[in-house]
Design a protein around this motif. Structure first.
Motif, short mmCIF file in Angstrom:
data_model
loop_
_atom_site.label_atom_id
_atom_site.label_comp_id
_atom_site.label_asym_id
_atom_site.label_seq_id
_atom_site.Cartn_x
_atom_site.Cartn_y
_atom_site.Cartn_z
N THR A 95 0.85 -1.18 0.00
CA THR A 95 0.00 0.00 0.00
C THR A 95 0.89 1.23 0.00
O THR A 95 1.76 1.38 0.86
CB THR A 95 -0.91 0.03 1.24
OG1 THR A 95 -1.77 -1.11 1.22
CG2 THR A 95 -1.76 1.29 1.27
N THR A 96 0.68 2.11 -0.99
CA THR A 96 1.51 3.30 -1.12
C THR A 96 0.65 4.55 -1.05
O THR A 96 -0.39 4.64 -1.71
CB THR A 96 2.30 3.29 -2.44
OG1 THR A 96 3.14 2.12 -2.46
CG2 THR A 96 3.17 4.53 -2.58
N LEU A 97 1.08 5.51 -0.24
CA LEU A 97 0.40 6.79 -0.09
C LEU A 97 1.37 7.91 -0.45
O LEU A 97 2.58 7.78 -0.31
CB LEU A 97 -0.09 6.98 1.35
CG LEU A 97 -0.91 5.83 1.97
CD1 LEU A 97 -1.25 6.16 3.41
CD2 LEU A 97 -2.17 5.59 1.16
N TRP A 139 3.79 -2.72 3.85
CA TRP A 139 3.44 -4.04 3.35
C TRP A 139 3.65 -5.07 4.46
O TRP A 139 4.48 -4.88 5.35
CB TRP A 139 4.27 -4.39 2.12
CG TRP A 139 5.76 -4.44 2.35
CD1 TRP A 139 6.50 -5.53 2.71
CD2 TRP A 139 6.69 -3.35 2.24
NE1 TRP A 139 7.83 -5.19 2.83
CE2 TRP A 139 7.97 -3.86 2.54
CE3 TRP A 139 6.56 -1.99 1.90
CZ2 TRP A 139 9.11 -3.06 2.52
CZ3 TRP A 139 7.68 -1.20 1.88
CH2 TRP A 139 8.95 -1.73 2.18
N PRO A 140 2.87 -6.17 4.44
CA PRO A 140 3.02 -7.20 5.46
C PRO A 140 4.31 -7.97 5.28
O PRO A 140 4.77 -8.22 4.16
CB PRO A 140 1.80 -8.11 5.22
CG PRO A 140 1.43 -7.87 3.81
CD PRO A 140 1.78 -6.46 3.49
N ILE A 146 7.31 -0.45 7.08
CA ILE A 146 7.00 0.88 6.55
C ILE A 146 8.25 1.45 5.90
O ILE A 146 9.35 1.33 6.44
CB ILE A 146 6.51 1.82 7.67
CG1 ILE A 146 5.19 1.31 8.25
CG2 ILE A 146 6.35 3.25 7.15
CD1 ILE A 146 4.75 2.07 9.49
N GLU A 147 8.06 2.07 4.74
CA GLU A 147 9.15 2.75 4.05
C GLU A 147 8.70 4.18 3.74
O GLU A 147 7.66 4.38 3.12
CB GLU A 147 9.50 2.03 2.76
CG GLU A 147 10.63 2.68 1.97
CD GLU A 147 10.91 1.96 0.66
OE1 GLU A 147 11.78 1.07 0.66
OE2 GLU A 147 10.23 2.28 -0.32
N ILE A 148 9.48 5.15 4.18
CA ILE A 148 9.17 6.56 3.96
C ILE A 148 10.29 7.17 3.12
O ILE A 148 11.47 7.08 3.48
CB ILE A 148 9.05 7.32 5.30
CG1 ILE A 148 8.02 6.62 6.21
CG2 ILE A 148 8.67 8.78 5.08
CD1 ILE A 148 8.03 7.11 7.64
N VAL A 149 9.90 7.77 2.01
CA VAL A 149 10.88 8.36 1.10
C VAL A 149 10.54 9.82 0.89
O VAL A 149 9.43 10.16 0.46
CB VAL A 149 10.90 7.63 -0.26
CG1 VAL A 149 11.93 8.27 -1.19
CG2 VAL A 149 11.21 6.15 -0.07
N PHE A 150 11.51 10.70 1.20
CA PHE A 150 11.35 12.14 0.97
C PHE A 150 11.95 12.49 -0.39
O PHE A 150 12.99 11.94 -0.78
CB PHE A 150 12.05 12.93 2.08
CG PHE A 150 11.43 12.73 3.44
CD1 PHE A 150 10.42 13.57 3.88
CD2 PHE A 150 11.87 11.71 4.28
CE1 PHE A 150 9.85 13.39 5.13
CE2 PHE A 150 11.31 11.52 5.52
CZ PHE A 150 10.29 12.36 5.96
N ARG A 177 -4.01 7.94 -1.55
CA ARG A 177 -3.63 6.59 -1.95
C ARG A 177 -3.15 6.58 -3.40
O ARG A 177 -3.80 7.13 -4.29
CB ARG A 177 -4.81 5.64 -1.78
CG ARG A 177 -4.46 4.18 -1.96
CD ARG A 177 -5.70 3.30 -1.83
NE ARG A 177 -6.27 3.38 -0.50
CZ ARG A 177 -5.92 2.58 0.51
NH1 ARG A 177 -5.00 1.66 0.33
NH2 ARG A 177 -6.49 2.72 1.70
N VAL A 178 -2.00 5.97 -3.63
CA VAL A 178 -1.49 5.77 -4.98
C VAL A 178 -2.08 4.48 -5.52
O VAL A 178 -2.09 3.47 -4.81
CB VAL A 178 0.06 5.69 -4.97
CG1 VAL A 178 0.59 5.40 -6.37
CG2 VAL A 178 0.65 6.99 -4.43
N PRO A 179 -2.62 4.49 -6.74
CA PRO A 179 -3.22 3.25 -7.26
C PRO A 179 -2.26 2.07 -7.14
O PRO A 179 -1.07 2.18 -7.47
CB PRO A 179 -3.50 3.58 -8.74
CG PRO A 179 -3.67 5.07 -8.74
CD PRO A 179 -2.71 5.58 -7.71
#
Length: 215
Positions: free
Chosen positions: A7-9, A21-22, A29-33, A63-65
Protein backbone atom coordinates in the motif's frame (compact mmCIF):
# COMPACT_ATOMS: atom_id res chain seq x y z
CA UNK A 1 6.39 -9.83 -0.87
CA UNK A 2 4.28 -9.41 -3.98
CA UNK A 3 3.81 -5.93 -5.36
CA UNK A 4 0.07 -6.34 -4.96
CA UNK A 5 0.55 -6.50 -1.17
CA UNK A 6 2.08 -3.05 -0.99
CA UNK A 7 0.00 0.00 0.00
CA UNK A 8 1.51 3.30 -1.12
CA UNK A 9 0.40 6.79 -0.09
CA UNK A 10 1.65 10.15 -1.33
CA UNK A 11 1.69 13.62 0.26
CA UNK A 12 2.49 16.07 -2.55
CA UNK A 13 2.57 19.10 -0.26
CA UNK A 14 5.30 17.58 1.89
CA UNK A 15 7.02 15.67 -0.91
CA UNK A 16 6.74 12.33 0.87
CA UNK A 17 5.90 8.83 -0.35
CA UNK A 18 4.81 6.40 2.36
CA UNK A 19 4.53 2.65 1.78
CA UNK A 20 3.60 -0.30 3.97
CA UNK A 21 3.44 -4.04 3.35
CA UNK A 22 3.02 -7.20 5.46
CA UNK A 23 6.16 -9.08 6.41
CA UNK A 24 5.39 -12.11 8.53
CA UNK A 25 3.70 -11.11 11.78
CA UNK A 26 4.71 -7.46 11.31
CA UNK A 27 4.40 -4.81 8.65
CA UNK A 28 7.30 -2.85 7.22
CA UNK A 29 7.00 0.88 6.55
CA UNK A 30 9.15 2.75 4.05
CA UNK A 31 9.17 6.56 3.96
CA UNK A 32 10.88 8.36 1.10
CA UNK A 33 11.35 12.14 0.97
CA UNK A 34 11.76 13.76 -2.43
CA UNK A 35 14.95 15.53 -1.35
CA UNK A 36 16.56 12.47 0.26
CA UNK A 37 17.27 9.29 -1.73
CA UNK A 38 17.71 7.15 1.39
CA UNK A 39 14.41 5.70 2.65
CA UNK A 40 13.47 5.62 6.32
CA UNK A 41 12.17 2.21 7.40
CA UNK A 42 10.55 0.82 10.50
CA UNK A 43 8.19 -1.99 11.45
CA UNK A 44 4.89 -2.19 13.31
CA UNK A 45 2.64 -5.06 14.41
CA UNK A 46 0.71 -6.24 11.38
CA UNK A 47 -2.57 -5.73 13.22
CA UNK A 48 -1.89 -1.97 13.32
CA UNK A 49 -1.41 -1.57 9.56
CA UNK A 50 -5.01 -0.77 8.58
CA UNK A 51 -5.43 1.82 11.33
CA UNK A 52 -2.16 3.51 10.44
CA UNK A 53 -3.10 3.73 6.76
CA UNK A 54 -6.41 5.32 7.74
CA UNK A 55 -4.56 7.79 9.96
CA UNK A 56 -2.23 8.79 7.12
CA UNK A 57 -5.18 9.33 4.77
CA UNK A 58 -6.66 11.85 7.19
CA UNK A 59 -3.28 13.60 7.53
CA UNK A 60 -2.96 14.79 3.94
CA UNK A 61 -1.82 11.61 2.19
CA UNK A 62 -3.60 10.21 -0.88
CA UNK A 63 -3.63 6.59 -1.95
CA UNK A 64 -1.49 5.77 -4.98
CA UNK A 65 -3.22 3.25 -7.26
CA UNK A 66 -1.92 -0.21 -6.43
CA UNK A 67 0.09 -2.24 -8.91
CA UNK A 68 -1.91 -4.90 -10.71
CA UNK A 69 -0.64 -7.36 -13.31
CA UNK A 70 -1.90 -7.01 -16.86
CA UNK A 71 -2.37 -9.81 -19.36
CA UNK A 72 0.66 -8.52 -21.27
CA UNK A 73 2.74 -8.73 -18.10
CA UNK A 74 1.57 -12.31 -17.47
CA UNK A 75 2.65 -13.33 -20.96
CA UNK A 76 6.25 -12.24 -20.30
CA UNK A 77 6.80 -12.35 -16.51
CA UNK A 78 9.51 -14.58 -15.01
CA UNK A 79 7.96 -17.67 -13.47
CA UNK A 80 8.74 -16.77 -9.80
CA UNK A 81 7.09 -13.36 -10.21
CA UNK A 82 4.12 -14.89 -12.01
CA UNK A 83 3.58 -17.19 -9.06
CA UNK A 84 3.99 -14.43 -6.48
CA UNK A 85 1.77 -11.88 -8.20
CA UNK A 86 -0.90 -14.00 -9.90
CA UNK A 87 -1.02 -17.74 -9.39
CA UNK A 88 -0.70 -17.85 -5.61
CA UNK A 89 -3.49 -15.27 -5.48
CA UNK A 90 -5.90 -17.59 -7.25
CA UNK A 91 -4.96 -20.53 -5.04
CA UNK A 92 -5.40 -18.48 -1.86
CA UNK A 93 -8.70 -16.95 -3.00
CA UNK A 94 -10.29 -20.29 -3.87
CA UNK A 95 -8.62 -22.45 -1.25
CA UNK A 96 -9.00 -25.18 -3.91
CA UNK A 97 -12.59 -25.62 -2.73
CA UNK A 98 -14.58 -26.80 -5.72
CA UNK A 99 -17.50 -24.39 -5.33
CA UNK A 100 -15.00 -21.51 -5.59
CA UNK A 101 -12.84 -23.12 -8.27
CA UNK A 102 -15.97 -23.78 -10.34
CA UNK A 103 -16.82 -20.06 -10.26
CA UNK A 104 -13.42 -19.11 -11.74
CA UNK A 105 -13.01 -18.51 -15.50
CA UNK A 106 -12.77 -21.83 -17.39
CA UNK A 107 -9.04 -21.42 -18.17
CA UNK A 108 -8.31 -20.66 -14.50
CA UNK A 109 -10.48 -23.55 -13.36
CA UNK A 110 -8.56 -26.00 -15.55
CA UNK A 111 -5.23 -24.63 -14.31
CA UNK A 112 -6.21 -24.77 -10.62
CA UNK A 113 -7.33 -28.39 -10.99
CA UNK A 114 -4.28 -29.68 -12.80
CA UNK A 115 -1.84 -27.65 -10.73
CA UNK A 116 -3.38 -29.24 -7.63
CA UNK A 117 -2.79 -32.64 -9.22
CA UNK A 118 0.85 -31.84 -10.02
CA UNK A 119 1.51 -30.25 -6.63
CA UNK A 120 -0.05 -33.07 -4.61
CA UNK A 121 1.81 -35.67 -6.67
CA UNK A 122 5.06 -33.82 -5.99
CA UNK A 123 4.49 -33.41 -2.25
CA UNK A 124 2.70 -36.53 -1.08
CA UNK A 125 2.08 -38.81 -4.04
CA UNK A 126 -0.87 -39.36 -6.34
CA UNK A 127 -2.88 -41.29 -3.76
CA UNK A 128 -3.11 -38.18 -1.60
CA UNK A 129 -4.71 -36.28 -4.48
CA UNK A 130 -7.69 -38.61 -4.22
CA UNK A 131 -7.61 -38.66 -0.44
CA UNK A 132 -7.02 -35.02 0.49
CA UNK A 133 -8.27 -32.83 -2.35
CA UNK A 134 -11.85 -31.62 -2.72
CA UNK A 135 -13.93 -34.38 -4.35
CA UNK A 136 -15.40 -31.91 -6.84
CA UNK A 137 -11.93 -30.86 -7.88
CA UNK A 138 -10.86 -34.47 -8.35
CA UNK A 139 -14.00 -35.21 -10.37
CA UNK A 140 -13.15 -32.32 -12.73
CA UNK A 141 -9.61 -33.54 -13.43
CA UNK A 142 -10.29 -35.41 -16.66
CA UNK A 143 -12.29 -32.49 -18.06
CA UNK A 144 -9.46 -30.11 -17.15
CA UNK A 145 -6.94 -32.36 -18.92
CA UNK A 146 -9.10 -32.42 -22.05
CA UNK A 147 -9.38 -28.62 -21.95
CA UNK A 148 -5.59 -28.53 -22.31
CA UNK A 149 -5.71 -31.08 -25.11
CA UNK A 150 -4.22 -33.79 -22.90
CA UNK A 151 -6.50 -36.63 -24.00
CA UNK A 152 -4.11 -39.38 -22.90
CA UNK A 153 -3.76 -37.86 -19.44
CA UNK A 154 -7.55 -37.63 -19.16
CA UNK A 155 -7.96 -41.29 -20.14
CA UNK A 156 -5.25 -42.41 -17.72
CA UNK A 157 -6.82 -40.45 -14.89
CA UNK A 158 -10.28 -41.91 -15.54
CA UNK A 159 -8.80 -45.40 -15.57
CA UNK A 160 -7.06 -44.82 -12.25
CA UNK A 161 -10.06 -43.12 -10.68
CA UNK A 162 -12.47 -45.94 -11.59
CA UNK A 163 -10.43 -48.48 -9.66
CA UNK A 164 -9.37 -46.30 -6.73
CA UNK A 165 -10.70 -47.24 -3.31
CA UNK A 166 -10.44 -45.14 -0.16
CA UNK A 167 -10.36 -46.01 3.51
CA UNK A 168 -9.58 -43.74 6.49
CA UNK A 169 -6.15 -42.24 5.89
CA UNK A 170 -5.42 -44.35 2.82
CA UNK A 171 -6.20 -44.52 -0.89
CA UNK A 172 -5.46 -47.55 -3.03
CA UNK A 173 -5.00 -46.52 -6.65
CA UNK A 174 -6.68 -48.35 -9.47
CA UNK A 175 -4.73 -49.57 -12.53
CA UNK A 176 -1.12 -49.46 -11.27
CA UNK A 177 0.21 -49.20 -14.82
CA UNK A 178 -1.93 -46.16 -15.65
CA UNK A 179 -1.18 -44.66 -12.24
CA UNK A 180 2.56 -44.94 -12.83
CA UNK A 181 2.29 -43.24 -16.23
CA UNK A 182 0.04 -40.55 -14.75
CA UNK A 183 2.49 -39.86 -11.92
CA UNK A 184 5.40 -39.61 -14.33
CA UNK A 185 3.57 -37.14 -16.56
CA UNK A 186 2.32 -35.07 -13.60
CA UNK A 187 5.86 -34.81 -12.24
CA UNK A 188 7.71 -33.87 -15.40
CA UNK A 189 5.64 -32.87 -18.41
CA UNK A 190 2.59 -31.29 -16.78
CA UNK A 191 4.14 -28.28 -14.95
CA UNK A 192 5.64 -26.67 -18.10
CA UNK A 193 2.40 -27.33 -20.00
CA UNK A 194 0.49 -25.54 -17.26
CA UNK A 195 2.82 -22.54 -17.39
CA UNK A 196 2.33 -22.29 -21.14
CA UNK A 197 -1.44 -22.53 -20.63
CA UNK A 198 -1.40 -19.64 -18.16
CA UNK A 199 0.51 -17.42 -20.57
CA UNK A 200 -1.75 -18.36 -23.47
CA UNK A 201 -4.86 -17.52 -21.43
CA UNK A 202 -3.42 -14.53 -19.58
CA UNK A 203 -6.61 -12.47 -19.97
CA UNK A 204 -8.52 -15.03 -17.91
CA UNK A 205 -6.16 -14.64 -14.94
CA UNK A 206 -6.72 -10.91 -14.40
CA UNK A 207 -7.92 -9.31 -12.30
CA UNK A 208 -6.40 -11.46 -9.58
CA UNK A 209 -8.76 -11.90 -6.62
CA UNK A 210 -7.34 -10.23 -3.54
CA UNK A 211 -9.44 -12.05 -0.97
CA UNK A 212 -11.51 -15.24 -0.74
CA UNK A 213 -14.49 -15.22 -3.06
CA UNK A 214 -17.95 -15.63 -1.50
CA UNK A 215 -18.71 -19.27 -0.96
Amino acid sequence: MGRRDRTTLRNEAEGVTWSVWPEGARSRIEIVFDDDPDPVTRTIPRAEQAALVAEQLTAGFARVPGWEPTHAWIEEAPEPELWAEVLDGWIMATGLAWEKVAAAPPAVRAWLTLDALAAQRSRNGLAMYFLECDEGLVAHTADAARALGLEELAAQFELVARGTTKSPGRARLGSPRAAKALERFASTALPPRLLTWVRQHARSFVPVPSEPTPG
